[in-house]
Design a protein around this motif. Structure first.
Motif, mmCIF file in Angstrom:
data_model
loop_
_atom_site.group_PDB
_atom_site.id
_atom_site.type_symbol
_atom_site.label_atom_id
_atom_site.label_comp_id
_atom_site.label_asym_id
_atom_site.label_seq_id
_atom_site.Cartn_x
_atom_site.Cartn_y
_atom_site.Cartn_z
ATOM 1 N N VAL A 135 -32.090 -27.668 15.121
ATOM 2 C CA VAL A 135 -32.879 -27.185 14.864
ATOM 3 C C VAL A 135 -33.570 -27.596 14.286
ATOM 4 O O VAL A 135 -32.854 -27.357 12.399
ATOM 5 N N GLU A 136 -34.495 -27.795 13.924
ATOM 6 C CA GLU A 136 -35.447 -28.953 12.591
ATOM 7 C C GLU A 136 -36.416 -27.677 11.515
ATOM 8 O O GLU A 136 -37.336 -27.069 12.821
ATOM 9 N N GLU A 146 -39.719 -19.615 10.741
ATOM 10 C CA GLU A 146 -37.839 -20.633 10.676
ATOM 11 C C GLU A 146 -37.549 -19.676 10.165
ATOM 12 O O GLU A 146 -36.361 -19.681 10.574
ATOM 13 N N THR A 147 -37.167 -19.227 8.974
ATOM 14 C CA THR A 147 -36.206 -17.993 8.006
ATOM 15 C C THR A 147 -35.967 -17.471 9.804
ATOM 16 O O THR A 147 -34.441 -16.978 9.792
ATOM 17 N N ASP A 148 -36.849 -16.535 10.615
ATOM 18 C CA ASP A 148 -36.360 -15.450 11.006
ATOM 19 C C ASP A 148 -35.394 -16.432 12.207
ATOM 20 O O ASP A 148 -34.916 -15.504 12.762
ATOM 21 N N ARG A 149 -35.887 -17.021 12.933
ATOM 22 C CA ARG A 149 -35.001 -18.118 13.723
ATOM 23 C C ARG A 149 -34.035 -18.925 13.174
ATOM 24 O O ARG A 149 -32.988 -18.639 13.720
ATOM 25 N N LEU A 150 -34.227 -18.579 12.625
ATOM 26 C CA LEU A 150 -32.083 -19.170 11.627
ATOM 27 C C LEU A 150 -31.565 -18.059 11.280
ATOM 28 O O LEU A 150 -30.468 -17.883 11.531
ATOM 29 N N ARG A 151 -31.897 -17.081 11.111
ATOM 30 C CA ARG A 151 -31.012 -15.670 10.724
ATOM 31 C C ARG A 151 -31.019 -15.408 12.131
ATOM 32 O O ARG A 151 -29.659 -15.593 12.289
ATOM 33 N N GLY A 227 -32.257 -30.309 9.009
ATOM 34 C CA GLY A 227 -31.778 -29.719 10.004
ATOM 35 C C GLY A 227 -30.533 -28.670 10.523
ATOM 36 O O GLY A 227 -30.213 -28.770 9.475
ATOM 37 N N TYR A 228 -30.683 -27.880 11.263
ATOM 38 C CA TYR A 228 -28.903 -27.570 11.443
ATOM 39 C C TYR A 228 -28.971 -27.904 12.625
ATOM 40 O O TYR A 228 -29.172 -28.376 13.460
ATOM 41 N N SER A 229 -27.556 -27.207 13.150
ATOM 42 C CA SER A 229 -26.490 -27.001 14.635
ATOM 43 C C SER A 229 -26.065 -26.060 14.153
ATOM 44 O O SER A 229 -25.149 -25.610 13.721
ATOM 45 N N ALA A 230 -26.458 -24.780 15.524
ATOM 46 C CA ALA A 230 -26.251 -23.668 15.863
ATOM 47 C C ALA A 230 -26.328 -23.464 17.477
ATOM 48 O O ALA A 230 -26.428 -24.382 18.228
#
Length: 230
Positions: A135-136, A146-151, A227-230
């Protein structure tokens, strides 16, 4: 507020013990980041330290007080091994034990660092067999969506027993007021959450604290442009 800046090898501001270790290893060069979502080569001790495995999970998942995964923490073994170290920490929670050298080969890590979260996603999926995705957060700052999706991604992944690996850049201030500065970029592992995902626990392979808590909105801005790997 205490600031912990991780300078690159060869700079006098580096912590004395790590600077001395790098001098012994002959690492006088100053590693740097490639533009865009690429990770930086970050300073690390020449001889890696090993910490004990961390806290057991708490609560029953989302809305139930949070969760912490049992994983094995370790410093990165070279100044450019932040992605292999973060990936190794994540995989340790999934019962996989590869060396940082093995993971560096799989990630394509060089002295310039590791290209992006796409690489950590690929290797996490390959080694663990779990369904990781990249996710970028493309802007300079995360927006609310984007913050809500990261959470949501962190809570979902940790509830499934999968740590998240994030490619970050700049400075993030933890909940104890300590600033962790990586001006060239870095990779960290998200190994726990509390308050319904509003606060997350970080495993950081090049931090004096090693493990600390940070607000999720702060982490989102820390990831921004990468980005991050989730």
């Amino acid at each position: 507020m205490t600031t912990t800046t991780r300078w690159l090898p060869g700079l006098t501001q580096a912590p004395v013990i790590r600077k001395a270790a790098l001098a012994v290893a002959g690492l006088a060069m100053a590693g740097g980041a490639i533009a865009g979502p690429v990770a930086a080569a970050n300073a690390a001790p020449a001889t890696a330290g090993t910490a004990a495995s961390v806290q057991q999970e708490r609560g029953n998942g989302k809305g139930a007080g949070g969760k912490e995964l049992d994983f094995h923490y370790k410093f990165q073994e070279t100044y450019f091994y932040c992605a292999p170290a973060a990936t190794k920490m994540a995989l340790s929670a999934l019962g996989k034990d590869l060396s940082q050298d093995e993971l560096a080969k799989k990630l394509g890590t060089t002295e310039a660092g590791t290209n992006s979260a796409i690489e950590t996603t690929r290797v996490l999926t390959e080694v663990s067999g779990k369904g990781y995705r990249t996710v970028e957060i493309p802007g300079d700052k995360a927006d609310q969506a984007e913050t809500d999706r990261l959470r949501d991604d962190v809570v979902r992944a940790l509830d499934e027993g999968r740590p998240v690996v994030a490619n970050i850049i700049g400075t993030g201030v933890d909940t104890d007021g300590h600033a962790h500065a990586y001006p060239g970029g870095h990779y960290v592992t998200v190994v726990g959450y509390r308050d319904g995902g509003n606060t997350v626990k970080i495993g950081d392979s090049w931090s004096d604290e090693g493990q600390y808590w940070i607000n999720t909105d702060t982490l989102a801005d820390w990831i921004a442009s990468r980005g991050y790997s989730a």
